[in-house]
Design a protein around this motif. Sequence first.
Motif, PDB file in Angstrom:
ATOM      1  N   MET A   1       0.814  -1.203   0.000  1.00  0.00           N
ATOM      2  CA  MET A   1       0.000   0.000   0.000  1.00  0.00           C
ATOM      3  C   MET A   1       0.856   1.264   0.000  1.00  0.00           C
ATOM      4  O   MET A   1       0.485   2.293  -0.527  1.00  0.00           O
TER       5      MET A   1
ATOM      6  N   TRP B   1      -4.379   1.708  15.394  1.00  0.00           N
ATOM      7  CA  TRP B   1      -5.217   1.286  14.271  1.00  0.00           C
ATOM      8  C   TRP B   1      -6.683   1.206  14.676  1.00  0.00           C
ATOM      9  O   TRP B   1      -7.513   0.743  13.932  1.00  0.00           O
TER      10      TRP B   1
ATOM     11  N   VAL C   1     -11.472   8.585   9.710  1.00  0.00           N
ATOM     12  CA  VAL C   1     -10.401   8.360   8.733  1.00  0.00           C
ATOM     13  C   VAL C   1      -9.258   9.350   8.957  1.00  0.00           C
ATOM     14  O   VAL C   1      -8.082   8.981   8.918  1.00  0.00           O
TER      15      VAL C   1
ATOM     16  N   ARG D   1      -5.326   8.474   9.907  1.00  0.00           N
ATOM     17  CA  ARG D   1      -4.163   9.018   9.190  1.00  0.00           C
ATOM     18  C   ARG D   1      -3.175   9.644  10.166  1.00  0.00           C
ATOM     19  O   ARG D   1      -1.959   9.438  10.071  1.00  0.00           O
TER      20      ARG D   1
ATOM     21  N   LEU E   1       3.138   4.044   6.610  1.00  0.00           N
ATOM     22  CA  LEU E   1       2.092   3.513   5.742  1.00  0.00           C
ATOM     23  C   LEU E   1       2.380   2.119   5.215  1.00  0.00           C
ATOM     24  O   LEU E   1       1.514   1.499   4.598  1.00  0.00           O
TER      25      LEU E   1
ATOM     26  N   LEU F   1      -1.856  -1.981   9.131  1.00  0.00           N
ATOM     27  CA  LEU F   1      -2.581  -0.870   8.509  1.00  0.00           C
ATOM     28  C   LEU F   1      -2.949  -1.206   7.074  1.00  0.00           C
ATOM     29  O   LEU F   1      -4.085  -0.955   6.639  1.00  0.00           O
TER      30      LEU F   1
ATOM     31  N   VAL G   1      -6.715  -1.055   5.623  1.00  0.00           N
ATOM     32  CA  VAL G   1      -7.086  -0.126   4.548  1.00  0.00           C
ATOM     33  C   VAL G   1      -7.546  -0.888   3.305  1.00  0.00           C
ATOM     34  O   VAL G   1      -8.537  -0.513   2.667  1.00  0.00           O
ATOM     35  N   ASP G   2      -6.850  -1.963   2.964  1.00  0.00           N
ATOM     36  CA  ASP G   2      -7.246  -2.753   1.798  1.00  0.00           C
ATOM     37  C   ASP G   2      -8.635  -3.359   1.995  1.00  0.00           C
ATOM     38  O   ASP G   2      -9.468  -3.354   1.069  1.00  0.00           O
TER      39      ASP G   2
ATOM     40  N   SER H   1     -11.285  -0.461   1.904  1.00  0.00           N
ATOM     41  CA  SER H   1     -11.378   0.112   0.556  1.00  0.00           C
ATOM     42  C   SER H   1     -12.137  -0.817  -0.376  1.00  0.00           C
ATOM     43  O   SER H   1     -12.891  -0.374  -1.250  1.00  0.00           O
TER      44      SER H   1
ATOM     45  N   PHE I   1     -15.210   4.713   2.440  1.00  0.00           N
ATOM     46  CA  PHE I   1     -13.902   4.717   3.088  1.00  0.00           C
ATOM     47  C   PHE I   1     -12.810   5.055   2.075  1.00  0.00           C
ATOM     48  O   PHE I   1     -11.937   5.894   2.345  1.00  0.00           O
ATOM     49  N   HIS I   2     -12.831   4.415   0.923  1.00  0.00           N
ATOM     50  CA  HIS I   2     -11.794   4.679  -0.088  1.00  0.00           C
ATOM     51  C   HIS I   2     -11.807   6.152  -0.497  1.00  0.00           C
ATOM     52  O   HIS I   2     -10.741   6.780  -0.620  1.00  0.00           O
TER      53      HIS I   2
ATOM     54  N   TRP J   1     -10.250   8.093   2.386  1.00  0.00           N
ATOM     55  CA  TRP J   1      -8.837   7.783   2.631  1.00  0.00           C
ATOM     56  C   TRP J   1      -7.930   8.498   1.631  1.00  0.00           C
ATOM     57  O   TRP J   1      -6.866   9.023   2.009  1.00  0.00           O
TER      58      TRP J   1
END
Length: 291
Positions: A1, A127, A179, A183, A190, A195, A199-200, A203, A209-210, A213
């Motif tokens: 990511m 997280w 969100v 961050r 990252l 994380l 996030v994956d 998303s 969320f995507h 983000w």
Amino acid sequence: MASNNILGEFLRARREATNPIQVGLLYSGPRRTPGLRREEVAMFAGVSTDYYIRLEQGRERHPSEQVLGALARALDLEPAAAAHLHELAHPRPPQLRAVEQTEKVSPDLLRLIHGWPFTPALVINRWMDVLARNPLAAALFDGQEHADNLVRMVFLNPAVREIHRDLGRDWEQLAHAKVAHLRAAVGTDLDDPHLAELVDELSLKNADFHRLWVRHDVSRVSPIIALFRHRDVGDLILTCEAFTVNSAPGQQLITIHAEPASPSELALTLLGSSVMGHDHEKHLYRRLKTA
């Protein structure tokens, strides 16, 4: 990511999210692309357009502190976002991750929160995984989907959006704040595998969320209002406070309480009484009389 141009991605995302009127430009009709133009950011920051373009493209990676300060002002960044910009430009050397230490909650802290019969409390990591709850918090979150992580719960639990709609509250504001807080909590780390997995997953499962983000918003202020729909005591409007756990970097203590003499306080008291048992009936009676 993780990207090899996180500074450029941040600048581009914040430029596209900045309203021209926000920085003092006169309205001149709809724009073909959102936000500020590169030449406008360069003008406000006092640098050449070519230099700014190189920053966004990752061809220039060592801006001075003076340039970073000017860019923060040009993009109207809040203090947390401005600090994040400086950290992206001058990242600290990566440190060895001590996951076990991050996940472990101090016995003293556990004793403290378990001694609060009428105050829900939980401990989270950076997280937003829930590492510990006291009995009342466990009862409050009982039945909530994805309650193991506060970000997952906001985006993957339909009941959270539903209660915000029913009570006339802004779910989008809550989602944006979560969100932005995530961050801020992870900073420049990252490439952290935990994380990346979070996030994956979010998303893939939630377009909102995507969308949020990739804006690269950064804020260290957590939402202070939490809404719950409990099967036994009904709807509750509660206030949250977050405290840094100095003995465990990355951990936060979250306390939850209700407005004094409000229906939510009565409901929370009833829930606490049912959790703690009949030993608290006299305490409950006194609270009900003053409500």
